[in-house]
Design an enzyme around this catalytic site. Structure first.
Site, PDB file in Angstrom:
ATOM      1  N   CYS A 182      21.298   1.068   4.169  1.00 25.67           N
ATOM      2  CA  CYS A 182      22.664   1.246   5.240  1.00 25.67           C
ATOM      3  C   CYS A 182      22.664   0.902   6.731  1.00 25.67           C
ATOM      4  O   CYS A 182      21.502   1.122   7.449  1.00 25.67           O
ATOM      5  CB  CYS A 182      23.096   2.386   5.232  1.00 25.67           C
ATOM      6  SG  CYS A 182      24.544   2.877   5.711  1.00 25.67           S
ATOM      7  N   GLU A 213      29.625  -2.671   7.983  1.00 24.50           N
ATOM      8  CA  GLU A 213      29.273  -3.097   7.034  1.00 24.50           C
ATOM      9  C   GLU A 213      30.251  -2.016   6.175  1.00 24.50           C
ATOM     10  O   GLU A 213      30.108  -0.957   6.295  1.00 24.50           O
ATOM     11  CB  GLU A 213      27.896  -2.503   6.716  1.00 24.50           C
ATOM     12  CG  GLU A 213      27.242  -3.859   7.177  1.00 24.50           C
ATOM     13  CD  GLU A 213      24.887  -3.601   6.783  1.00 24.50           C
ATOM     14  OE1 GLU A 213      24.508  -3.353   7.643  1.00 24.50           O
ATOM     15  OE2 GLU A 213      24.972  -2.677   5.285  1.00 24.50           O
ATOM     16  N   CYS A 237      32.610   1.636   0.006  1.00 24.58           N
ATOM     17  CA  CYS A 237      31.918   2.104   1.240  1.00 24.58           C
ATOM     18  C   CYS A 237      32.926   1.936   2.294  1.00 24.58           C
ATOM     19  O   CYS A 237      32.192   0.669   2.396  1.00 24.58           O
ATOM     20  CB  CYS A 237      30.753   1.930   0.777  1.00 24.58           C
ATOM     21  SG  CYS A 237      29.403   3.351   1.921  1.00 24.58           S
ATOM     22  N   CYS A 297      17.518   6.197   9.239  1.00 25.59           N
ATOM     23  CA  CYS A 297      19.040   5.344   8.795  1.00 25.59           C
ATOM     24  C   CYS A 297      18.819   4.389   9.919  1.00 25.59           C
ATOM     25  O   CYS A 297      18.775   3.835  11.248  1.00 25.59           O
ATOM     26  CB  CYS A 297      20.409   5.904   9.427  1.00 25.59           C
ATOM     27  SG  CYS A 297      20.954   6.033   8.533  1.00 25.59           S
ATOM     28  N   CYS A 353      25.491   4.042  15.778  1.00 29.76           N
ATOM     29  CA  CYS A 353      26.032   5.777  14.902  1.00 29.76           C
ATOM     30  C   CYS A 353      24.711   6.481  16.612  1.00 29.76           C
ATOM     31  O   CYS A 353      24.386   5.398  16.795  1.00 29.76           O
ATOM     32  CB  CYS A 353      25.708   6.024  14.247  1.00 29.76           C
ATOM     33  SG  CYS A 353      25.571   7.253  13.332  1.00 29.76           S
ATOM     34  N   CYS A 381      19.080   9.788  13.456  1.00 28.86           N
ATOM     35  CA  CYS A 381      18.838   9.970  11.449  1.00 28.86           C
ATOM     36  C   CYS A 381      16.991   9.047  11.219  1.00 28.86           C
ATOM     37  O   CYS A 381      17.313   7.602  11.857  1.00 28.86           O
ATOM     38  CB  CYS A 381      19.381   9.980  10.318  1.00 28.86           C
ATOM     39  SG  CYS A 381      20.095  11.168  11.301  1.00 28.86           S
TER      40      CYS A 381
END
Ligand code: SAH
Length: 342
Positions: A332, A91, A104, A118, A111, A115
């Protein structure tokens, strides 16, 4: 095949020389690749056919295209799903702020940081992005909005300090005055706190802004939502931040997502003030985005304001992040997750 658009200017010069071509052609080529942002050798028209032929035997361009685009009806925010040649997608978001056009960008596909809040990490880690795949996200947005990007935040999916060499390469190319010439001062790198690489980054002495995803002011609470903090504990993170501050003189940003009934009490605000008091920094309070897979909701505006007031009273600089594109505000990584499901 090697990628031509991942070479720094100096590397491009060396490469030309080693191929028996004059060094001065690097300037023209770099301009085509990084200002006119062409996607192939055919589009280049003031470099000889012979040079292009020699280069294209060894080099190709990084391919990236817009797979999906969401446009806000409330403001000019645009969210992109960008697809690379191996089919992986990331993204990127375009945000129009008063101080400039901001991109951004993502630094990894997926990832591995895990977290809790997230969405980018929910489908695990796939791979690092190359420097040119980071550059392409910006070039693609620029072409799409038909305006220049002036600010960059590395806050899309991925942990940039876990893709250290490619991120540094990206920073140097995007900053090159012969290319996009985006000032380092207009670039923010956000990290969840990979301590050894904060030291390494400090020693690079690049005048970028470092943002730390703090999100909790005590070790105990931080561990609950950021698994990385089990490895790199809060006191170590704070020492790395002090080192960064002392060696670069650059004001730090601390991001603090506000999660209802988790980290938004008066005590939390006091703990945060005590942690950051007397540090050259800004705190960015961010109402958390709803994420399907995590059981979190944003703090109320009243609580966020109360929280802010306590920090201000203690002399800590603080802003509340203005929400842009709230109608397309898939948190996100959420957009990619939806895309992967289809
Ligand atoms: N890995 C880096 C950069 C990517 S995340 C980092 O951790 O900083 C960019 C920012 O978005 C981080 O501050 C991250 O904590 C935040 N973020 C992630 N999920 C969020 C959510 N659901 N709501 C609000 N912010 C979120």
């Amino acid at each position: 095949m090697k990628k031509i658009d991942t070479l720094s200017f100096e590397e491009l010069e060396q490469e030309l020389v080693s191929l028996g071509e004059p060094k001065f052609k690097a300037k023209q080529l770099f301009d085509w690749i990084h200002n006119k942002t062409v996607d192939n050798f055919n589009e280049i028209n003031n470099v000889s056919k012979k040079t292009k032929e020699i280069l294209s035997q060894q080099y190709e361009f990084t391919s990236a295209l817009i797979e999906q685009k969401l446009e806000s009806k409330l403001d000019e925010t645009k969210k992109y799903i960008i697809k690379f040649e191996d089919g992986n997608v990331v993204e990127g978001v375009y945000l129009k702020y008063k101080y400039g056009n901001t991109a951004c960008i993502s630094s990894q596909v997926g990832c591995k940081m895990g977290c809790y809040f997230c969405a980018s990490t929910k489908n695990g880690f796939v791979r690092n992005l190359t420097a040119s795949e980071m550059l392409k996200q910006i070039y693609i947005m620029q072409k799409d909005i038909n305006e220049k990007i002036s600010n960059v935040v590395i806050m899309g999916s991925g942990e940039p300090l876990n893709n250290y060499d490619n991120v540094i390469r990206f920073l140097k190319i995007i900053n090159d005055e012969k290319g996009q010439n985006i000032s380092m001062r207009k670039i923010t790198l956000s990290t969840c706190g990979i301590v050894p690489n904060i030291y390494k980054l400090a020693d690079e002495n690049l005048p970028i802004t470092l943002a730390i995803s703090l999100h909790a002011a005590t070790q105990e609470k931080r561990e609950e939502i950021l698994p990385v903090s089990k490895k790199y504990k809060l006191p170590e993170l704070m020492s790395a931040c002090d080192y960064y501050l002392n060696s670069t003189g650059r004001r730090l940003t601390f991001e603090y997502i506000m999660i209802k009934d988790f980290n938004d009490s008066i005590l939390d605000a006091q703990n945060l003030s005590n942690l950051l008091k007397n540090k050259l920094c800004n705190v960015n309070l961010i109402p958390c985005n709803y994420v399907k897979e995590s059981n979190i909701s944003p703090s109320t505006n009243i609580n966020i304001e109360k929280f802010k007031k306590i920090l201000l009273e203690q002399g800590v600089n603080v802003t509340i992040r203005r929400e842009l594109g709230s109608d397309i505000n898939a948190a996100c990584g959420q957009l990619r997750n939806n895309y992967l499901k289809i």
